[in-house]
Design a protein around this motif. Structure first.
Motif, mmCIF file in Angstrom:
data_model
loop_
_atom_site.group_PDB
_atom_site.id
_atom_site.type_symbol
_atom_site.label_atom_id
_atom_site.label_comp_id
_atom_site.label_asym_id
_atom_site.label_seq_id
_atom_site.Cartn_x
_atom_site.Cartn_y
_atom_site.Cartn_z
ATOM 1 N N LEU A 173 0.840 -1.183 0.000
ATOM 2 C CA LEU A 173 0.000 0.000 0.000
ATOM 3 C C LEU A 173 0.886 1.247 0.000
ATOM 4 C CD1 LEU A 173 -2.574 -1.068 2.762
ATOM 5 C CD2 LEU A 173 -2.964 -1.053 0.288
ATOM 6 N N PRO A 174 0.331 2.397 -0.397
ATOM 7 C CA PRO A 174 1.118 3.638 -0.341
ATOM 8 C C PRO A 174 1.221 4.228 1.062
ATOM 9 C CG PRO A 174 -1.045 4.063 -1.277
ATOM 10 C CD PRO A 174 -0.947 2.572 -1.106
ATOM 11 N N PHE A 175 0.790 3.481 2.063
ATOM 12 C CA PHE A 175 0.857 3.916 3.461
ATOM 13 C C PHE A 175 0.841 2.681 4.344
ATOM 14 C CE2 PHE A 175 -3.417 4.528 1.609
ATOM 15 C CZ PHE A 175 -4.074 3.445 2.179
ATOM 16 N N THR A 176 1.335 2.812 5.562
ATOM 17 C CA THR A 176 1.123 1.739 6.539
ATOM 18 C C THR A 176 -0.308 1.847 7.033
ATOM 19 O OG1 THR A 176 1.890 3.089 8.412
ATOM 20 C CG2 THR A 176 3.546 1.764 7.230
ATOM 21 N N TRP A 177 -0.862 0.697 7.430
ATOM 22 C CA TRP A 177 -2.302 0.710 7.757
ATOM 23 C C TRP A 177 -2.657 -0.460 8.663
ATOM 24 C CZ3 TRP A 177 -6.171 -2.892 6.589
ATOM 25 C CH2 TRP A 177 -7.486 -2.472 6.840
ATOM 26 N N HIS A 178 -3.540 -0.196 9.622
ATOM 27 C CA HIS A 178 -4.074 -1.259 10.481
ATOM 28 C C HIS A 178 -5.325 -0.750 11.200
ATOM 29 C CE1 HIS A 178 -2.638 0.644 14.252
ATOM 30 N NE2 HIS A 178 -1.567 0.979 13.547
ATOM 31 N N SER A 179 -6.039 -1.673 11.819
ATOM 32 C CA SER A 179 -7.170 -1.384 12.716
ATOM 33 C C SER A 179 -8.361 -0.740 12.020
ATOM 34 C CB SER A 179 -6.723 -0.501 13.893
ATOM 35 O OG SER A 179 -5.658 -1.111 14.594
ATOM 36 N N GLY A 180 -8.466 -0.957 10.704
ATOM 37 C CA GLY A 180 -9.640 -0.514 9.973
ATOM 38 C C GLY A 180 -10.327 -1.713 9.337
ATOM 39 N N ALA A 181 -10.865 -1.537 8.138
ATOM 40 C CA ALA A 181 -11.529 -2.632 7.433
ATOM 41 C C ALA A 181 -11.195 -2.531 5.945
ATOM 42 C CB ALA A 181 -13.042 -2.582 7.643
ATOM 43 N N ALA A 182 -11.333 -3.648 5.247
ATOM 44 C CA ALA A 182 -11.004 -3.687 3.817
ATOM 45 C C ALA A 182 -12.004 -4.563 3.079
ATOM 46 C CB ALA A 182 -9.580 -4.205 3.605
ATOM 47 N N ALA A 183 -12.103 -4.347 1.768
ATOM 48 C CA ALA A 183 -13.003 -5.137 0.923
ATOM 49 C C ALA A 183 -12.362 -5.324 -0.448
ATOM 50 C CB ALA A 183 -14.356 -4.435 0.778
ATOM 51 N N TRP A 184 -12.773 -6.411 -1.109
ATOM 52 C CA TRP A 184 -12.345 -6.692 -2.492
ATOM 53 C C TRP A 184 -13.545 -6.472 -3.391
ATOM 54 C CZ3 TRP A 184 -7.904 -7.735 -5.089
ATOM 55 C CH2 TRP A 184 -8.009 -8.315 -6.358
ATOM 56 N N GLN A 185 -13.399 -5.578 -4.380
ATOM 57 C CA GLN A 185 -14.507 -5.278 -5.275
ATOM 58 C C GLN A 185 -13.976 -4.971 -6.655
ATOM 59 O OE1 GLN A 185 -17.720 -5.421 -4.645
ATOM 60 N NE2 GLN A 185 -18.633 -4.406 -6.410
ATOM 61 N N ASN A 186 -14.414 -5.765 -7.647
ATOM 62 C CA ASN A 186 -14.055 -5.536 -9.052
ATOM 63 C C ASN A 186 -12.545 -5.417 -9.260
ATOM 64 O OD1 ASN A 186 -16.790 -5.535 -9.771
ATOM 65 N ND2 ASN A 186 -16.976 -3.331 -9.418
ATOM 66 N N GLY A 187 -11.793 -6.289 -8.588
ATOM 67 C CA GLY A 187 -10.359 -6.323 -8.781
ATOM 68 C C GLY A 187 -9.572 -5.281 -8.013
ATOM 69 N N ASN A 188 -10.251 -4.494 -7.186
ATOM 70 C CA ASN A 188 -9.589 -3.466 -6.384
ATOM 71 C C ASN A 188 -9.731 -3.775 -4.892
ATOM 72 O OD1 ASN A 188 -8.769 -1.736 -8.547
ATOM 73 N ND2 ASN A 188 -10.890 -1.037 -8.723
ATOM 74 N N ILE A 189 -8.779 -3.283 -4.120
ATOM 75 C CA ILE A 189 -8.834 -3.386 -2.667
ATOM 76 C C ILE A 189 -9.289 -2.037 -2.113
ATOM 77 C CG2 ILE A 189 -7.488 -3.717 -0.554
ATOM 78 C CD1 ILE A 189 -5.578 -5.471 -2.240
ATOM 79 N N TYR A 190 -10.380 -2.049 -1.372
ATOM 80 C CA TYR A 190 -10.867 -0.833 -0.727
ATOM 81 C C TYR A 190 -10.413 -0.832 0.735
ATOM 82 C CZ TYR A 190 -13.977 0.451 -4.603
ATOM 83 O OH TYR A 190 -14.486 0.836 -5.814
ATOM 84 N N ILE A 191 -9.807 0.252 1.170
ATOM 85 C CA ILE A 191 -9.335 0.416 2.539
ATOM 86 C C ILE A 191 -10.208 1.466 3.214
ATOM 87 C CG2 ILE A 191 -7.386 1.073 3.994
ATOM 88 C CD1 ILE A 191 -6.850 -1.457 2.439
ATOM 89 N N PHE A 192 -10.793 1.119 4.349
ATOM 90 C CA PHE A 192 -11.710 2.012 5.049
ATOM 91 C C PHE A 192 -11.166 2.400 6.423
ATOM 92 C CE2 PHE A 192 -14.296 -0.513 2.160
ATOM 93 C CZ PHE A 192 -15.164 0.418 1.594
ATOM 94 N N ALA A 193 -11.000 3.703 6.639
ATOM 95 C CA ALA A 193 -10.666 4.274 7.949
ATOM 96 C C ALA A 193 -9.459 3.565 8.572
ATOM 97 C CB ALA A 193 -11.881 4.266 8.856
ATOM 98 N N GLY A 194 -9.456 3.370 9.899
ATOM 99 C CA GLY A 194 -8.312 2.771 10.564
ATOM 100 C C GLY A 194 -7.184 3.769 10.752
#
Length: 405
Positions: A173-194
């Motif tokens: 990812l272009p950032f470090t990330w944790h403690s949020g939520a993620a989803a797979w949709q149409n070949g993309n990874i969506y990163i939410f909050a955290g």
């Protein structure tokens, strides 16, 4: 900045830093549940819970005390549990025990209502608090953290012909990330909050594996409401649901959120849902997990007690010296019943935009930490997790969703 760092540290000391072995005398009971009667909610499903096993002990340990914040998902019939954290060397307050993260990967065969260990491997990192996505016949493990660092890695986990786990770091990812939520949709990874690059946020990143960047950032609105971490979330029928969460920089009594939102992947927008309530009062599922009951009903499991957690964060962030030590002594000595992690089974009714609850609670300890909930078809797995500050359980429970006629 000092206040920010202190409050973020409280997540570890209050919610996410706990262990010890515990047993449950009711763990093998078979209990069925129905919802409280409300004719406006239509037909209702039920859940039957049983204890199906325990997590094995990680390498170098002779007993299992359970973990929280693990990566977990299904590949076929095989349940994967990886990483996570606990305190194997004693209580962080009473014995100055240090939180430990793991790289262990456990592969379980879940046929015949049991969890049978069939393989054991290791991640390339010791981590927890990331997200797990099921993509075709593999798992993508997104981000995470340990005591020393946060991660930007996207790890692809597969099983070989003998069901041994193999891992490959496929991207960053272009950032470090944790403690949020993620989803797979149409070949993309969506990163939410955290937490991105050390800062709690409410942003949404549509990460493209092809372009290796966040795309459409100018048109995707942030998660409504406050910045947040440690919220149950679930991808269901083209939408992504977010429930509650924590914001330790909020005002007193508002560290635990009870708001809820749904993101529509097609329209790229948010809908505000009914706030989470139980007996007409705000109710916390923060630190818990989510699963699907049926097309119209989601179940929220576990979570910290809103009143107790809000008070603990306030006291830990305002008291000093002897008063702080006295509060920690009192708080960490509370019983499991006093801490009161949720055992309610909260139901969100999508079409009616209403909340309800099962008449009875789960027949074992409530959980948080965050709790690991994994689902395959009509089977829900409640995997280990905290049952009170500084206590985890190694138990794994299976809930079978039984559809009403």
């Amino acid at each position: 900045m000092k206040l920010t760092k202190l409050l973020l540290l409280l997540i570890s000391s209050v919610l996410l830093a706990f262990n010890t072995y515990a047993t449950d005398t009711n763990a093998t009971d078979h209990v069925d549940y129905i919802l409280q009667h409300d004719s406006s909610l239509g037909k209702i499903s039920a859940i039957s819970w049983i204890k199906v096993g325990q997590l094995p002990n990680p390498d170098s340990f002779v007993t299992s005390i359970g973990i929280s914040a693990a990566y977990s998902g299904f590949i076929g019939n095989y349940l994967i549990v990886a990483g996570g954290a606990n305190f194997p060397n004693g209580h962080p307050f009473f014995e100055q025990g240090k939180k430990q993260f793991y790289s262990d990967i456990f592969v379980f065969d879940t046929q015949n209502d049991s969890v049978n260990l069939v393989a054991h491997g290791h991640l390339p990192i010791k981590a927890g608090h990331g997200a797990t996505l099921v993509v075709d016949n593999s798992l993508y493990l997104i981000g995470g953290k340990n005591n020393d660092q946060a991660f930007d890695s996207i790890i692809k986990l597969t099983l070989d012909i003998n069901n041994n786990p193999t891992t490959d770091v496929v991207d960053h990812l272009p950032f470090t990330w944790h403690s949020g939520a993620a989803a797979w949709q149409n070949g993309n990874i969506y990163i939410f909050a955290g937490e991105q690059d050390g800062m709690v946020n409410n942003q949404v990143c549509q990460y493209s594996l092809a372009s290796k960047s966040c795309v459409n950032s100018e048109i995707i609105p942030a998660v409504p409401g406050a910045n947040r971490t440690d919220f149950p979330a679930i991808h269901h029928q083209g939408k992504f649901y977010i429930f509650g969460g924590l914001n330790l920089l909020a005002d007193k009594d508002n560290y635990v959120h009870t708001d809820a939102y749904a993101f529509d992947f097609n329209n790229q927008d948010w809908t505000t849902l009914a706030p989470i309530t139980f007996n007409k009062q705000p109710f916390s599922v923060s630190g818990g997990g989510a699963a699907v009951m049926n097309n119209d009903q989601l179940v929220l499991l576990g979570g910290v007690n809103r009143t107790i957690f809000n008070e603990a964060v306030f006291q830990l962030s305002t008291k000093t010296n002897g008063a702080l030590a006295a509060f920690k002594q009192q708080y960490f000595s509370l019983s499991e019943q006093d801490i009161n992690f949720s055992r309610q089974q909260m139901i969100y009714h999508i079409n009616q935009n209403k909340w309800s609850a099962l008449n009875n609670k789960v027949p074992f300890s409530g959980g948080a930490g965050p709790l690991t909930i994994t689902q395959r078809e009509n089977k829900i797995y409640w995997i280990s997790g905290e049952i009170k500050p500084v206590i985890r359980t190694p138990n794994i429970y299976q809930g079978t969703v039984m559809l009403s006629n």
